[in-house]
Design a protein around this motif. Sequence first.
Motif, PDB file in Angstrom:
ATOM      1  N   VAL A  49     -28.122  -9.682   4.073  1.00 58.88           N
ATOM      2  CA  VAL A  49     -26.730  -9.403   4.597  1.00 58.88           C
ATOM      3  C   VAL A  49     -25.439 -10.183   3.950  1.00 58.88           C
ATOM      4  CG1 VAL A  49     -25.511  -9.313   6.726  1.00 58.88           C
ATOM      5  CG2 VAL A  49     -27.630  -8.212   6.567  1.00 58.88           C
ATOM      6  N   PHE A  50     -26.044 -11.600   4.120  1.00 57.98           N
ATOM      7  CA  PHE A  50     -25.145 -12.547   3.608  1.00 57.98           C
ATOM      8  C   PHE A  50     -24.531 -12.320   1.936  1.00 57.98           C
ATOM      9  CE2 PHE A  50     -24.006 -16.386   1.041  1.00 57.98           C
ATOM     10  CZ  PHE A  50     -23.119 -16.772   1.584  1.00 57.98           C
ATOM     11  N   PHE A  51     -25.583 -11.838   1.337  1.00 50.94           N
ATOM     12  CA  PHE A  51     -25.172 -11.726  -0.246  1.00 50.94           C
ATOM     13  C   PHE A  51     -24.683 -10.459  -0.388  1.00 50.94           C
ATOM     14  CE2 PHE A  51     -28.000 -15.113  -1.363  1.00 50.94           C
ATOM     15  CZ  PHE A  51     -27.203 -15.783  -2.220  1.00 50.94           C
ATOM     16  N   GLY A  52     -24.641  -9.513   0.633  1.00 47.19           N
ATOM     17  CA  GLY A  52     -24.265  -8.157   0.693  1.00 47.19           C
ATOM     18  C   GLY A  52     -22.709  -8.110   0.931  1.00 47.19           C
ATOM     19  N   VAL A  53     -22.369  -9.179   1.896  1.00 47.45           N
ATOM     20  CA  VAL A  53     -20.925  -9.188   2.340  1.00 47.45           C
ATOM     21  C   VAL A  53     -20.175 -10.239   1.584  1.00 47.45           C
ATOM     22  CG1 VAL A  53     -19.782  -9.454   4.271  1.00 47.45           C
ATOM     23  CG2 VAL A  53     -21.974  -7.978   4.503  1.00 47.45           C
ATOM     24  N   ALA A  54     -20.724 -10.924   0.981  1.00 48.32           N
ATOM     25  CA  ALA A  54     -20.036 -12.287   0.586  1.00 48.32           C
ATOM     26  C   ALA A  54     -19.154 -12.205  -0.600  1.00 48.32           C
ATOM     27  CB  ALA A  54     -21.323 -13.522   0.163  1.00 48.32           C
ATOM     28  N   TRP A  55     -19.473 -10.993  -1.385  1.00 48.98           N
ATOM     29  CA  TRP A  55     -18.727 -10.774  -2.452  1.00 48.98           C
ATOM     30  C   TRP A  55     -17.029 -10.103  -2.072  1.00 48.98           C
ATOM     31  CZ3 TRP A  55     -16.625  -5.829  -3.976  1.00 48.98           C
ATOM     32  CH2 TRP A  55     -17.360  -4.837  -3.295  1.00 48.98           C
ATOM     33  N   ILE A  56     -17.140  -9.321  -1.012  1.00 52.25           N
ATOM     34  CA  ILE A  56     -16.110  -8.840  -0.464  1.00 52.25           C
ATOM     35  C   ILE A  56     -14.858  -9.635   0.105  1.00 52.25           C
ATOM     36  CG2 ILE A  56     -16.631  -7.916   1.554  1.00 52.25           C
ATOM     37  CD1 ILE A  56     -14.604  -6.010  -1.027  1.00 52.25           C
ATOM     38  N   LEU A  57     -15.353 -10.848   0.915  1.00 45.71           N
ATOM     39  CA  LEU A  57     -14.572 -11.674   1.523  1.00 45.71           C
ATOM     40  C   LEU A  57     -13.601 -12.202   0.798  1.00 45.71           C
ATOM     41  CD1 LEU A  57     -17.203 -13.161   4.057  1.00 45.71           C
ATOM     42  CD2 LEU A  57     -15.662 -11.405   4.439  1.00 45.71           C
ATOM     43  N   PRO A  58     -13.832 -13.020  -0.471  1.00 45.07           N
ATOM     44  CA  PRO A  58     -12.577 -13.328  -1.080  1.00 45.07           C
ATOM     45  C   PRO A  58     -11.760 -12.426  -2.050  1.00 45.07           C
ATOM     46  CG  PRO A  58     -14.566 -13.862  -2.345  1.00 45.07           C
ATOM     47  CD  PRO A  58     -14.978 -13.227  -0.997  1.00 45.07           C
ATOM     48  N   LEU A  59     -12.295 -11.322  -1.810  1.00 41.62           N
ATOM     49  CA  LEU A  59     -11.496 -10.024  -2.677  1.00 41.62           C
ATOM     50  C   LEU A  59     -10.874  -9.054  -1.743  1.00 41.62           C
ATOM     51  CD1 LEU A  59     -13.932  -9.485  -5.406  1.00 41.62           C
ATOM     52  CD2 LEU A  59     -12.164 -10.805  -5.496  1.00 41.62           C
ATOM     53  N   LYS A  60     -10.764  -9.699  -0.542  1.00 40.25           N
ATOM     54  CA  LYS A  60     -10.251  -8.266   0.582  1.00 40.25           C
ATOM     55  C   LYS A  60      -8.772  -8.283   0.159  1.00 40.25           C
ATOM     56  CE  LYS A  60     -10.017  -7.677   5.344  1.00 40.25           C
ATOM     57  NZ  LYS A  60     -10.327  -8.072   6.882  1.00 40.25           N
ATOM     58  N   PRO A  61      -8.011  -9.180  -0.107  1.00 35.55           N
ATOM     59  CA  PRO A  61      -6.513  -8.908  -0.275  1.00 35.55           C
ATOM     60  C   PRO A  61      -6.305  -7.946  -1.503  1.00 35.55           C
ATOM     61  CG  PRO A  61      -6.702 -11.501   0.042  1.00 35.55           C
ATOM     62  CD  PRO A  61      -7.961 -10.795  -0.126  1.00 35.55           C
ATOM     63  N   ILE A  62      -7.084  -7.987  -2.505  1.00 31.44           N
ATOM     64  CA  ILE A  62      -6.975  -7.189  -3.536  1.00 31.44           C
ATOM     65  C   ILE A  62      -7.201  -5.524  -3.033  1.00 31.44           C
ATOM     66  CG2 ILE A  62      -8.004  -6.492  -5.770  1.00 31.44           C
ATOM     67  CD1 ILE A  62      -8.529  -9.542  -6.393  1.00 31.44           C
ATOM     68  N   PHE A  63      -8.340  -5.349  -2.304  1.00 34.09           N
ATOM     69  CA  PHE A  63      -8.431  -4.056  -2.006  1.00 34.09           C
ATOM     70  C   PHE A  63      -7.747  -3.401  -0.758  1.00 34.09           C
ATOM     71  CE2 PHE A  63     -12.478  -5.613  -4.170  1.00 34.09           C
ATOM     72  CZ  PHE A  63     -12.546  -4.308  -5.094  1.00 34.09           C
ATOM     73  N   LYS A  64      -6.973  -4.343  -0.142  1.00 34.16           N
ATOM     74  CA  LYS A  64      -6.418  -3.986   1.027  1.00 34.16           C
ATOM     75  C   LYS A  64      -5.308  -3.031   0.628  1.00 34.16           C
ATOM     76  CE  LYS A  64      -4.727  -5.525   5.367  1.00 34.16           C
ATOM     77  NZ  LYS A  64      -5.027  -6.830   6.405  1.00 34.16           N
ATOM     78  N   GLY A  65      -5.164  -1.822   1.073  1.00 34.66           N
ATOM     79  CA  GLY A  65      -4.283  -0.891   1.085  1.00 34.66           C
ATOM     80  C   GLY A  65      -4.090  -0.142  -0.245  1.00 34.66           C
ATOM     81  N   VAL A  66      -5.264  -0.213  -1.251  1.00 35.74           N
ATOM     82  CA  VAL A  66      -5.233   0.419  -2.395  1.00 35.74           C
ATOM     83  C   VAL A  66      -5.231   2.024  -2.386  1.00 35.74           C
ATOM     84  CG1 VAL A  66      -6.507   0.646  -4.549  1.00 35.74           C
ATOM     85  CG2 VAL A  66      -5.970  -1.720  -3.615  1.00 35.74           C
ATOM     86  N   GLY A  67      -6.128   2.419  -1.257  1.00 35.01           N
ATOM     87  CA  GLY A  67      -6.491   3.604  -1.080  1.00 35.01           C
ATOM     88  C   GLY A  67      -5.011   4.494  -0.553  1.00 35.01           C
ATOM     89  N   GLN A  68      -4.266   3.826   0.056  1.00 35.75           N
ATOM     90  CA  GLN A  68      -2.942   4.602   0.197  1.00 35.75           C
ATOM     91  C   GLN A  68      -1.904   4.953  -0.496  1.00 35.75           C
ATOM     92  OE1 GLN A  68      -1.717   2.007   3.239  1.00 35.75           O
ATOM     93  NE2 GLN A  68      -3.668   2.090   4.667  1.00 35.75           N
ATOM     94  N   ALA A  69      -0.894   5.627  -0.286  1.00 38.15           N
ATOM     95  CA  ALA A  69       0.271   5.813  -1.297  1.00 38.15           C
ATOM     96  C   ALA A  69       0.995   4.507  -1.501  1.00 38.15           C
ATOM     97  CB  ALA A  69       1.120   6.844  -1.000  1.00 38.15           C
ATOM     98  N   ASP A  70       1.478   4.562  -2.854  1.00 39.03           N
ATOM     99  CA  ASP A  70       2.251   3.521  -3.147  1.00 39.03           C
ATOM    100  C   ASP A  70       3.485   3.284  -2.471  1.00 39.03           C
ATOM    101  OD1 ASP A  70       3.529   1.419  -4.916  1.00 39.03           O
ATOM    102  OD2 ASP A  70       3.863   2.589  -6.530  1.00 39.03           O
ATOM    103  N   PRO A  71       3.493   2.120  -1.847  1.00 36.15           N
ATOM    104  CA  PRO A  71       4.604   1.972  -1.112  1.00 36.15           C
ATOM    105  C   PRO A  71       5.982   1.646  -1.380  1.00 36.15           C
ATOM    106  CG  PRO A  71       3.229  -0.166  -1.082  1.00 36.15           C
ATOM    107  CD  PRO A  71       2.689   1.132  -1.938  1.00 36.15           C
ATOM    108  N   ASP A  72       5.945   1.010  -2.845  1.00 34.86           N
ATOM    109  CA  ASP A  72       7.293   1.049  -3.673  1.00 34.86           C
ATOM    110  C   ASP A  72       7.739   2.213  -4.305  1.00 34.86           C
ATOM    111  OD1 ASP A  72       6.935  -1.744  -2.965  1.00 34.86           O
ATOM    112  OD2 ASP A  72       5.673  -2.074  -4.781  1.00 34.86           O
ATOM    113  N   ALA A  73       7.039   3.482  -4.306  1.00 33.09           N
ATOM    114  CA  ALA A  73       7.430   4.435  -4.893  1.00 33.09           C
ATOM    115  C   ALA A  73       8.500   5.403  -3.913  1.00 33.09           C
ATOM    116  CB  ALA A  73       6.259   5.456  -5.331  1.00 33.09           C
ATOM    117  N   GLY A  74       9.385   5.824  -4.881  1.00 32.05           N
ATOM    118  CA  GLY A  74      10.346   6.755  -4.023  1.00 32.05           C
ATOM    119  C   GLY A  74       9.509   8.005  -3.519  1.00 32.05           C
ATOM    120  N   GLU A  75      10.407   8.627  -2.810  1.00 30.81           N
ATOM    121  CA  GLU A  75      10.110   9.922  -2.124  1.00 30.81           C
ATOM    122  C   GLU A  75       9.749  10.942  -3.174  1.00 30.81           C
ATOM    123  OE1 GLU A  75       9.243  10.521   0.947  1.00 30.81           O
ATOM    124  OE2 GLU A  75       9.422   8.565   1.453  1.00 30.81           O
TER     125      GLU A  75
END
Length: 75
Positions: A49-75
């Motif tokens: 479980v540790f090795f399965g989860v350990a890879w994502i912890l330092p990379l969480k800021p990169i993946f946060k909000g990527v699946g959502q629409a671009d917040p900087d794009a205009g309407e």
Amino acid sequence: MALSYKARRRWSLFVLLVGFPLYIVVAWGVLSRLDLWHLPVAVEFGIYVFFGVAWILPLKPIFKGVGQADPDAGE
């Protein structure tokens, strides 16, 4: 320095296509060299479980909000 939305998307794609398979190979190599069958099942499960989860912890800021629409794009 905060990454832009496009940079986070590119880095997340790179991590998923290159970094994650590389991490799997490294973790597999490390775990195959350990004598895990001598440990109790609960400890062995915790290690996996540790090795399965350990890879994502330092990379969480990169993946946060990527699946959502671009917040900087205009309407």
